[in-house]
Motif scaffolding. Structure first.
Motif, PDB file in Angstrom:
ATOM      1  N   LEU A  54       1.252  10.541  12.179  1.00  0.00           N
ATOM      2  CA  LEU A  54       0.426   9.591  11.420  1.00  0.00           C
ATOM      3  C   LEU A  54       0.967   9.403  10.008  1.00  0.00           C
ATOM      4  O   LEU A  54       1.195  10.379   9.287  1.00  0.00           O
ATOM      5  CB  LEU A  54      -1.015  10.119  11.304  1.00  0.00           C
ATOM      6  N   GLU A  55       1.173   8.150   9.621  1.00  0.00           N
ATOM      7  CA  GLU A  55       1.468   7.851   8.214  1.00  0.00           C
ATOM      8  C   GLU A  55       0.144   7.617   7.518  1.00  0.00           C
ATOM      9  O   GLU A  55      -0.636   6.752   7.934  1.00  0.00           O
ATOM     10  CB  GLU A  55       2.343   6.597   8.094  1.00  0.00           C
ATOM     11  N   LEU A  56      -0.138   8.389   6.465  1.00  0.00           N
ATOM     12  CA  LEU A  56      -1.429   8.286   5.779  1.00  0.00           C
ATOM     13  C   LEU A  56      -1.250   7.855   4.328  1.00  0.00           C
ATOM     14  O   LEU A  56      -0.460   8.439   3.588  1.00  0.00           O
ATOM     15  CB  LEU A  56      -2.161   9.630   5.820  1.00  0.00           C
ATOM     16  N   VAL A  90       4.108  11.895  22.638  1.00  0.00           N
ATOM     17  CA  VAL A  90       3.783  11.638  21.225  1.00  0.00           C
ATOM     18  C   VAL A  90       3.449  10.174  20.961  1.00  0.00           C
ATOM     19  O   VAL A  90       4.067   9.270  21.522  1.00  0.00           O
ATOM     20  CB  VAL A  90       4.961  12.119  20.315  1.00  0.00           C
ATOM     21  N   GLY A  91       2.453   9.947  20.102  1.00  0.00           N
ATOM     22  CA  GLY A  91       2.055   8.602  19.675  1.00  0.00           C
ATOM     23  C   GLY A  91       2.316   8.426  18.189  1.00  0.00           C
ATOM     24  O   GLY A  91       2.422   9.400  17.442  1.00  0.00           O
ATOM     25  N   LEU A  92       2.401   7.169  17.751  1.00  0.00           N
ATOM     26  CA  LEU A  92       2.710   6.828  16.354  1.00  0.00           C
ATOM     27  C   LEU A  92       1.605   5.924  15.816  1.00  0.00           C
ATOM     28  O   LEU A  92       1.291   4.906  16.436  1.00  0.00           O
ATOM     29  CB  LEU A  92       4.051   6.083  16.327  1.00  0.00           C
ATOM     30  N   ALA A  93       0.997   6.284  14.687  1.00  0.00           N
ATOM     31  CA  ALA A  93      -0.128   5.468  14.201  1.00  0.00           C
ATOM     32  C   ALA A  93      -0.366   5.670  12.708  1.00  0.00           C
ATOM     33  O   ALA A  93       0.369   6.390  12.033  1.00  0.00           O
ATOM     34  CB  ALA A  93      -1.398   5.807  14.985  1.00  0.00           C
ATOM     35  N   GLY A  94      -1.416   5.000  12.206  1.00  0.00           N
ATOM     36  CA  GLY A  94      -1.802   5.128  10.795  1.00  0.00           C
ATOM     37  C   GLY A  94      -1.376   3.911  10.006  1.00  0.00           C
ATOM     38  O   GLY A  94      -1.342   2.793  10.502  1.00  0.00           O
ATOM     39  N   ASN A  95      -0.981   4.170   8.767  1.00  0.00           N
ATOM     40  CA  ASN A  95      -0.620   3.128   7.814  1.00  0.00           C
ATOM     41  C   ASN A  95       0.575   2.295   8.280  1.00  0.00           C
ATOM     42  O   ASN A  95       0.898   1.275   7.717  1.00  0.00           O
ATOM     43  CB  ASN A  95      -0.274   3.830   6.496  1.00  0.00           C
ATOM     44  N   ILE A  96       1.216   2.749   9.329  1.00  0.00           N
ATOM     45  CA  ILE A  96       2.451   2.143   9.836  1.00  0.00           C
ATOM     46  C   ILE A  96       2.178   0.888  10.653  1.00  0.00           C
ATOM     47  O   ILE A  96       3.074   0.145  11.007  1.00  0.00           O
ATOM     48  CB  ILE A  96       3.198   3.208  10.663  1.00  0.00           C
ATOM     49  N   GLY A  97       0.904   0.648  10.985  1.00  0.00           N
ATOM     50  CA  GLY A  97       0.616  -0.591  11.709  1.00  0.00           C
ATOM     51  C   GLY A  97      -0.116  -0.424  13.021  1.00  0.00           C
ATOM     52  O   GLY A  97      -0.691  -1.372  13.521  1.00  0.00           O
ATOM     53  N   ASN A  98      -0.122   0.792  13.591  1.00  0.00           N
ATOM     54  CA  ASN A  98      -0.919   0.991  14.809  1.00  0.00           C
ATOM     55  C   ASN A  98      -2.195   1.716  14.446  1.00  0.00           C
ATOM     56  O   ASN A  98      -2.175   2.654  13.661  1.00  0.00           O
ATOM     57  CB  ASN A  98      -0.183   1.868  15.837  1.00  0.00           C
ATOM     58  N   GLY A 107      -9.321  -5.698  10.584  1.00  0.00           N
ATOM     59  CA  GLY A 107      -7.875  -5.714  10.817  1.00  0.00           C
ATOM     60  C   GLY A 107      -7.541  -4.740  11.937  1.00  0.00           C
ATOM     61  O   GLY A 107      -8.394  -4.377  12.744  1.00  0.00           O
ATOM     62  N   GLU A 108      -6.297  -4.276  11.939  1.00  0.00           N
ATOM     63  CA  GLU A 108      -5.823  -3.333  12.970  1.00  0.00           C
ATOM     64  C   GLU A 108      -6.701  -2.082  13.031  1.00  0.00           C
ATOM     65  O   GLU A 108      -7.153  -1.657  14.082  1.00  0.00           O
ATOM     66  CB  GLU A 108      -4.373  -2.954  12.650  1.00  0.00           C
ATOM     67  N   SER A 109      -6.970  -1.512  11.852  1.00  0.00           N
ATOM     68  CA  SER A 109      -7.717  -0.255  11.800  1.00  0.00           C
ATOM     69  C   SER A 109      -9.175  -0.470  12.196  1.00  0.00           C
ATOM     70  O   SER A 109      -9.737   0.296  12.994  1.00  0.00           O
ATOM     71  CB  SER A 109      -7.538   0.328  10.384  1.00  0.00           C
ATOM     72  N   VAL A 111     -19.767   7.320   4.683  1.00  0.00           N
ATOM     73  CA  VAL A 111     -18.650   6.370   4.806  1.00  0.00           C
ATOM     74  C   VAL A 111     -17.389   7.175   5.097  1.00  0.00           C
ATOM     75  O   VAL A 111     -17.037   8.088   4.352  1.00  0.00           O
ATOM     76  CB  VAL A 111     -18.446   5.575   3.494  1.00  0.00           C
ATOM     77  N   ILE A 112     -16.721   6.842   6.216  1.00  0.00           N
ATOM     78  CA  ILE A 112     -15.511   7.584   6.596  1.00  0.00           C
ATOM     79  C   ILE A 112     -14.381   6.604   6.916  1.00  0.00           C
ATOM     80  O   ILE A 112     -14.601   5.397   7.028  1.00  0.00           O
ATOM     81  CB  ILE A 112     -15.761   8.509   7.818  1.00  0.00           C
ATOM     82  N   SER A 113     -13.175   7.158   7.098  1.00  0.00           N
ATOM     83  CA  SER A 113     -12.038   6.316   7.484  1.00  0.00           C
ATOM     84  C   SER A 113     -11.906   6.299   9.004  1.00  0.00           C
ATOM     85  O   SER A 113     -12.418   7.182   9.703  1.00  0.00           O
ATOM     86  CB  SER A 113     -10.748   6.866   6.871  1.00  0.00           C
ATOM     87  N   GLU A 114     -11.181   5.318   9.483  1.00  0.00           N
ATOM     88  CA  GLU A 114     -10.907   5.209  10.923  1.00  0.00           C
ATOM     89  C   GLU A 114     -10.175   6.451  11.436  1.00  0.00           C
ATOM     90  O   GLU A 114     -10.397   6.913  12.547  1.00  0.00           O
ATOM     91  CB  GLU A 114     -10.053   3.941  11.147  1.00  0.00           C
ATOM     92  N   ILE A 115      -9.296   7.033  10.603  1.00  0.00           N
ATOM     93  CA  ILE A 115      -8.529   8.224  10.999  1.00  0.00           C
ATOM     94  C   ILE A 115      -9.486   9.404  11.231  1.00  0.00           C
ATOM     95  O   ILE A 115      -9.379  10.131  12.211  1.00  0.00           O
ATOM     96  CB  ILE A 115      -7.495   8.587   9.896  1.00  0.00           C
ATOM     97  N   GLU A 116     -10.422   9.581  10.302  1.00  0.00           N
ATOM     98  CA  GLU A 116     -11.423  10.650  10.423  1.00  0.00           C
ATOM     99  C   GLU A 116     -12.218  10.493  11.722  1.00  0.00           C
ATOM    100  O   GLU A 116     -12.436  11.456  12.468  1.00  0.00           O
ATOM    101  CB  GLU A 116     -12.368  10.576   9.211  1.00  0.00           C
TER     102      GLU A 116
END
Length: 447
Positions: A157-159, A133-141, A12-14, A91-96
């Motif tokens: 970042l919305e986490l 500033v950038g906007l990302a995370g659970n919000i869709g980017n 998906g996006e992530s 195993v890590i997350s895309e954010i990490e």
């Protein structure tokens, strides 16, 4: 030097964002999705010449990874994750993963409710103040895609708790925890304490140079804070008591004190976001802004002209004196409680859909006080009838957005609010909550 092989689970996006960044950093990349990959993401992978598979997980191509990045939606109980962990592959997350490749600082926002609104509002204030500033995370980017393609000094970042679960070295420069209420408990052995621990991971690795912002009125947050140590500078916010350093509400004015000589005071009537829960969201964003030394005039303007996201308490129209509000994003009981709490008047509530084992008891008082009729929108509405038959005189079943809006139109009188706030997932009658919200808006505009 050989970089190693990164396997990404979920396209998906992530996942696709992580693939872009991993490729840019010189890794050998393979993407595997157990389901079908959406056309836009497949085309992106093909365009970048990144190897992928869909509708399966081929263990031979996965278990030779030096590291696995997994989509937040895949639970640890999935057989492929068990196999990866058995082979001692991290195993890590895309954010990490993304954070390793940026010097940008992060404002990280989590909570069971209100995190998207607070993330959007915080981003709005910072952008208006002229920050890069950038906007990302659970919000869709995808955060990784932003890191791969741009160079921001700050990221908001919305986490989600699922993202936080796979974050280890990551550190938030400013961490915000809005609230902790039961959600997704199926992933946490049905223990609220496990879920709360997950949310508190937002403070991990923080030092005294960093900031932690939390709600002093939230019982579960206060409970978990007792057993979690953080070195970060803490700024609580409350609408019940005066706070020395942080934010509080007094006589319908929000006060934000970070530096004693520079207080921001703002009447709640000036806020673009109305309702009690949005006072909390605005306070949290306001503290972030003050920590970053943004001018009071900019904060006031931003909080006054903010437009909320689509499908979240979105005002659609006023027809014959009746307000129509689209809150299709309310897919759990808690979100619907917040929606009812934020509207005044008599409400015709459109709710229903795929019920994730909802406990409707927390809604009963609010429904009893405010709701004059419930219009069910779903294939099976039995549990809604059982839950509210003593509180509401009229409960009607409908099976399309058009039909629900027509029925609500006839039930509502001048001064009422027709609120679509389903408390349920949408998959029985719609593609997703956006589709449900859009069909509702179309039906309202046809009245």
């Amino acid at each position: 030097m050989e970089k190693g092989r990164i396997v990404i689970l979920g396209a998906g996006e992530s996942g696709v964002g992580a693939a872009m960044l991993a490729q840019k950093q010189g890794f050998e990349v393979f993407v595997s999705d157990f389901g079908a990959i959406a056309t836009q993401y497949k085309e992106k992978l093909q365009e970048l010449n990144i190897a992928f598979e869909e509708k399966q997980h081929d263990a031979d191509k996965i278990l030779n990874a030096s590291e696995v990045i997994k989509s937040p939606g895949i639970p640890d109980s999935a057989p492929i994750i068990k196999a990866i962990k058995k082979n001692k592959i991290p195993v890590i997350s895309e954010i990490e993963f993304a954070k390793r490749y940026t010097k940008g600082k992060t404002v990280c926002i989590t909570g069971s409710n209100g995190k998207t609104t607070t993330t959007m509002l915080t981003y709005h204030i910072l952008k208006k103040a002229g920050l890069n500033v950038g906007l990302a995370g659970n919000i869709g980017n995808s955060f990784a895609a932003l890191v791969a393609t741009t160079d921001f000094e700050w990221y908001v970042l919305e986490l989600s708790s699922f993202m936080l679960d796979d974050m280890y070295e990551f550190k938030a420069d400013i961490a915000v925890l809005l609230n902790i209420t039961p959600d997704h408990l199926d992933r946490y052995d049905y223990k609220l304490g496990n879920y709360a621990e997950s949310k508190m991971r937002i403070t991990q690795n923080q030092s005294s140079e960093d900031v932690f912002i939390y709600c002093a009125d939230d019982e579960e947050t206060l409970k978990i804070l007792k057993s979690t140590k953080t070195d970060a500078k803490a700024y609580p916010f409350s609408i019940r008591k005066k706070i020395e350093e942080g934010a509080y509400l007094e006589n319908n004015n929000i006060h934000i004190n970070i530096h004693l000589n520079d207080q921001l005071t703002m009447s709640i009537t000036e806020l673009a976001l109305q309702g009690k829960h949005n006072i909390y969201n605005s306070m949290a964003s306001g503290i972030v802004a003050k920590v970053l030394d943004i001018r009071n005039t900019t904060i006031r303007e931003s909080m006054g002209d903010f437009k909320n996201i689509e499908h979240r308490l979105e005002h659609v129209a006023k027809i014959s004196g009746v307000d129509y509000i689209n809150d299709s994003k309310a897919t759990n009981v808690n979100s619907t409680w917040y929606a009812l709490e934020s509207v005044g008047s008599e409400v015709v509530l459109i709710m229903g859909g795929v019920d994730k084992g909802n406990d409707y008891t927390m809604l009963k008082d609010m429904v009893h006080q405010k709701v004059k009729a419930i219009v069910c929108l779903g294939k099976d509405n039995k549990r809604i009838h059982e839950a509210f038959e003593d509180d509401v005189e009229i409960i009607v079943n409908t099976f399309s957005a058009h039909e629900a809006v027509q029925v609500a139109y006839h039930l509502a009188k001048k001064g009422d609010t027709v609120l679509l706030s389903p408390a349920c997932a949408s998959f029985d009658l719609f593609k997703n909550y956006e589709d449900r919200g859009n069909q509702f808006k179309t039906a309202v505009k046809e009245l």
